[in-house]
Design a protein around this motif. Sequence first.
Motif, PDB file in Angstrom:
ATOM      1  N   ALA A   5      20.915  19.546  24.091  1.00 20.80           N
ATOM      2  CA  ALA A   5      20.819  20.077  25.453  1.00 20.80           C
ATOM      3  C   ALA A   5      19.383  19.999  25.965  1.00 20.80           C
ATOM      4  CB  ALA A   5      21.306  21.515  25.499  1.00 20.80           C
ATOM      5  N   ILE A   6      19.235  19.456  27.168  1.00 21.38           N
ATOM      6  CA  ILE A   6      17.937  19.425  27.841  1.00 21.38           C
ATOM      7  C   ILE A   6      17.756  20.728  28.609  1.00 21.38           C
ATOM      8  CG2 ILE A   6      16.582  18.209  29.599  1.00 21.38           C
ATOM      9  CD1 ILE A   6      18.459  15.726  28.546  1.00 21.38           C
ATOM     10  N   VAL A   7      18.778  21.125  29.333  1.00 21.48           N
ATOM     11  CA  VAL A   7      18.880  22.443  29.953  1.00 21.48           C
ATOM     12  C   VAL A   7      20.329  22.872  29.800  1.00 21.48           C
ATOM     13  CG1 VAL A   7      16.991  22.152  31.626  1.00 21.48           C
ATOM     14  CG2 VAL A   7      19.311  21.518  32.272  1.00 21.48           C
ATOM     15  N   SER A   8      20.555  24.191  29.746  1.00 21.03           N
ATOM     16  CA  SER A   8      21.927  24.683  29.619  1.00 21.03           C
ATOM     17  C   SER A   8      22.055  26.027  30.312  1.00 21.03           C
ATOM     18  CB  SER A   8      22.335  24.797  28.150  1.00 21.03           C
ATOM     19  OG  SER A   8      21.565  25.769  27.482  1.00 21.03           O
ATOM     20  N   PHE A  43      23.018  23.930  37.777  1.00 24.35           N
ATOM     21  CA  PHE A  43      22.090  23.296  38.713  1.00 24.35           C
ATOM     22  C   PHE A  43      21.443  24.302  39.657  1.00 24.35           C
ATOM     23  CE2 PHE A  43      23.990  19.433  37.117  1.00 24.35           C
ATOM     24  CZ  PHE A  43      22.823  18.728  36.851  1.00 24.35           C
ATOM     25  N   ASP A  44      22.119  25.379  39.983  1.00 24.03           N
ATOM     26  CA  ASP A  44      21.463  26.443  40.738  1.00 24.03           C
ATOM     27  C   ASP A  44      20.302  27.016  39.929  1.00 24.03           C
ATOM     28  OD1 ASP A  44      23.158  26.150  42.916  1.00 24.03           O
ATOM     29  OD2 ASP A  44      24.421  27.872  42.384  1.00 24.03           O
ATOM     30  N   ASP A  45      20.513  27.180  38.618  1.00 22.53           N
ATOM     31  CA  ASP A  45      19.471  27.729  37.743  1.00 22.53           C
ATOM     32  C   ASP A  45      18.210  26.863  37.716  1.00 22.53           C
ATOM     33  OD1 ASP A  45      21.138  29.841  37.096  1.00 22.53           O
ATOM     34  OD2 ASP A  45      21.497  29.200  35.017  1.00 22.53           O
ATOM     35  N   VAL A  46      18.355  25.534  37.812  1.00 20.18           N
ATOM     36  CA  VAL A  46      17.174  24.652  37.782  1.00 20.18           C
ATOM     37  C   VAL A  46      16.646  24.343  39.182  1.00 20.18           C
ATOM     38  CG1 VAL A  46      17.778  23.635  35.548  1.00 20.18           C
ATOM     39  CG2 VAL A  46      18.456  22.456  37.653  1.00 20.18           C
ATOM     40  N   GLY A  47      17.271  24.933  40.212  1.00 17.94           N
ATOM     41  CA  GLY A  47      16.788  24.736  41.575  1.00 17.94           C
ATOM     42  C   GLY A  47      17.230  23.436  42.213  1.00 17.94           C
ATOM     43  N   TYR A  48      18.358  22.891  41.734  1.00 16.12           N
ATOM     44  CA  TYR A  48      18.865  21.637  42.295  1.00 16.12           C
ATOM     45  C   TYR A  48      20.379  21.729  42.479  1.00 16.12           C
ATOM     46  CZ  TYR A  48      18.801  16.552  43.183  1.00 16.12           C
ATOM     47  OH  TYR A  48      18.899  15.303  43.756  1.00 16.12           O
ATOM     48  N   GLY A  49      20.788  22.787  43.220  1.00 15.93           N
ATOM     49  CA  GLY A  49      22.195  22.974  43.540  1.00 15.93           C
ATOM     50  C   GLY A  49      22.691  21.901  44.493  1.00 15.93           C
ATOM     51  N   GLN A  77      41.851  36.667  30.151  1.00  9.41           N
ATOM     52  CA  GLN A  77      40.915  36.424  29.052  1.00  9.41           C
ATOM     53  C   GLN A  77      39.540  36.130  29.632  1.00  9.41           C
ATOM     54  OE1 GLN A  77      41.904  32.965  26.714  1.00  9.41           O
ATOM     55  NE2 GLN A  77      40.659  33.628  24.985  1.00  9.41           N
ATOM     56  N   ASN A  78      38.521  36.727  29.062  1.00  8.20           N
ATOM     57  CA  ASN A  78      37.155  36.411  29.446  1.00  8.20           C
ATOM     58  C   ASN A  78      36.671  35.254  28.581  1.00  8.20           C
ATOM     59  OD1 ASN A  78      36.732  38.362  31.455  1.00  8.20           O
ATOM     60  ND2 ASN A  78      36.308  39.922  29.917  1.00  8.20           N
ATOM     61  N   VAL A  79      36.222  34.204  29.248  1.00 10.33           N
ATOM     62  CA  VAL A  79      35.707  33.041  28.537  1.00 10.33           C
ATOM     63  C   VAL A  79      34.286  32.764  28.990  1.00 10.33           C
ATOM     64  CG1 VAL A  79      37.991  32.012  28.184  1.00 10.33           C
ATOM     65  CG2 VAL A  79      36.649  31.369  30.205  1.00 10.33           C
ATOM     66  N   ILE A  80      33.513  32.194  28.084  1.00  2.00           N
ATOM     67  CA  ILE A  80      32.159  31.755  28.389  1.00  2.00           C
ATOM     68  C   ILE A  80      32.196  30.232  28.460  1.00  2.00           C
ATOM     69  CG2 ILE A  80      29.763  31.623  27.596  1.00  2.00           C
ATOM     70  CD1 ILE A  80      30.551  34.465  28.249  1.00  2.00           C
ATOM     71  N   VAL A  81      31.772  29.687  29.597  1.00  2.00           N
ATOM     72  CA  VAL A  81      31.684  28.242  29.756  1.00  2.00           C
ATOM     73  C   VAL A  81      30.211  27.875  29.654  1.00  2.00           C
ATOM     74  CG1 VAL A  81      32.237  26.248  31.183  1.00  2.00           C
ATOM     75  CG2 VAL A  81      33.675  28.307  31.317  1.00  2.00           C
ATOM     76  N   THR A  82      29.877  27.127  28.615  1.00  2.00           N
ATOM     77  CA  THR A  82      28.511  26.646  28.446  1.00  2.00           C
ATOM     78  C   THR A  82      28.447  25.228  28.993  1.00  2.00           C
ATOM     79  OG1 THR A  82      28.281  27.971  26.440  1.00  2.00           O
ATOM     80  CG2 THR A  82      26.647  26.221  26.794  1.00  2.00           C
ATOM     81  N   SER A  83      27.468  24.978  29.839  1.00  2.00           N
ATOM     82  CA  SER A  83      27.253  23.635  30.395  1.00  2.00           C
ATOM     83  C   SER A  83      25.843  23.210  30.024  1.00  2.00           C
ATOM     84  CB  SER A  83      27.437  23.644  31.914  1.00  2.00           C
ATOM     85  OG  SER A  83      26.594  24.614  32.503  1.00  2.00           O
ATOM     86  N   ALA A  84      25.695  21.933  29.689  1.00  2.00           N
ATOM     87  CA  ALA A  84      24.381  21.451  29.264  1.00  2.00           C
ATOM     88  C   ALA A  84      24.184  20.001  29.671  1.00  2.00           C
ATOM     89  CB  ALA A  84      24.246  21.572  27.743  1.00  2.00           C
ATOM     90  N   VAL A  85      23.030  19.715  30.255  1.00  2.00           N
ATOM     91  CA  VAL A  85      22.648  18.331  30.534  1.00  2.00           C
ATOM     92  C   VAL A  85      22.212  17.723  29.205  1.00  2.00           C
ATOM     93  CG1 VAL A  85      21.004  16.816  31.723  1.00  2.00           C
ATOM     94  CG2 VAL A  85      21.940  18.823  32.902  1.00  2.00           C
ATOM     95  N   LEU A 136      14.587  18.962  36.078  1.00  2.00           N
ATOM     96  CA  LEU A 136      14.907  19.146  34.662  1.00  2.00           C
ATOM     97  C   LEU A 136      13.673  19.372  33.809  1.00  2.00           C
ATOM     98  CD1 LEU A 136      17.689  16.444  34.132  1.00  2.00           C
ATOM     99  CD2 LEU A 136      17.983  18.906  34.503  1.00  2.00           C
ATOM    100  N   GLY A 137      12.478  19.102  34.392  1.00  2.00           N
ATOM    101  CA  GLY A 137      11.236  19.267  33.649  1.00  2.00           C
ATOM    102  C   GLY A 137      10.991  18.196  32.614  1.00  2.00           C
ATOM    103  N   VAL A 138      11.462  16.973  32.928  1.00  2.00           N
ATOM    104  CA  VAL A 138      11.272  15.841  32.015  1.00  2.00           C
ATOM    105  C   VAL A 138      10.483  14.756  32.724  1.00  2.00           C
ATOM    106  CG1 VAL A 138      13.338  16.320  30.667  1.00  2.00           C
ATOM    107  CG2 VAL A 138      13.492  14.810  32.653  1.00  2.00           C
TER     108      VAL A 138
END
Length: 139
Positions: A5-8, A43-49, A77-85, A136-138
């Motif tokens: 993951a680069i960002v997640s 993408f909202d978290d990295v400022g690129y929504g 059911q409560n689920v956690i969706v993890t997303s990662a570039v 993404l800071g790369v």
Amino acid sequence: MIKNAIVSAETLIKIPFHDVDMMRIAWHGHYVKYFEVARCELFDDVGYGYMDMVNSGYAWPVIDLNVRYAKPATFEQNVIVTSAVVEYENRLKIRYEIHDEKSGERLTKGHTVQVAVDMKTNEMCFASPQILLDKLGVE
């Protein structure tokens, strides 16, 4: 945690009534929506929504989608969706995992691939635009 993951980001989703069938199991097509919700938050978290993307002059259509179902998500059911570039240079590849919030058991995994399209010319870009790399800071 998603490997490479680069960002997640993690997104909590409670499976709603309108997403389930008569057996209270989430219909398979709704998992794509859960991926989309998580991708938007990432993408909202990295400022690129999505509006930032449009304002930067690029559209990012999904050109490939993969979903692997292991266990069903169920009503309330409560689920956690993890997303990662995980890739960003010539295309944008995002991996997803859906886990039960309480047990941590993985229910589903998948990925999407998106490409940058210049909105002025409607041409696909063969390299990701600098704005994405900056967000993404790369380099």
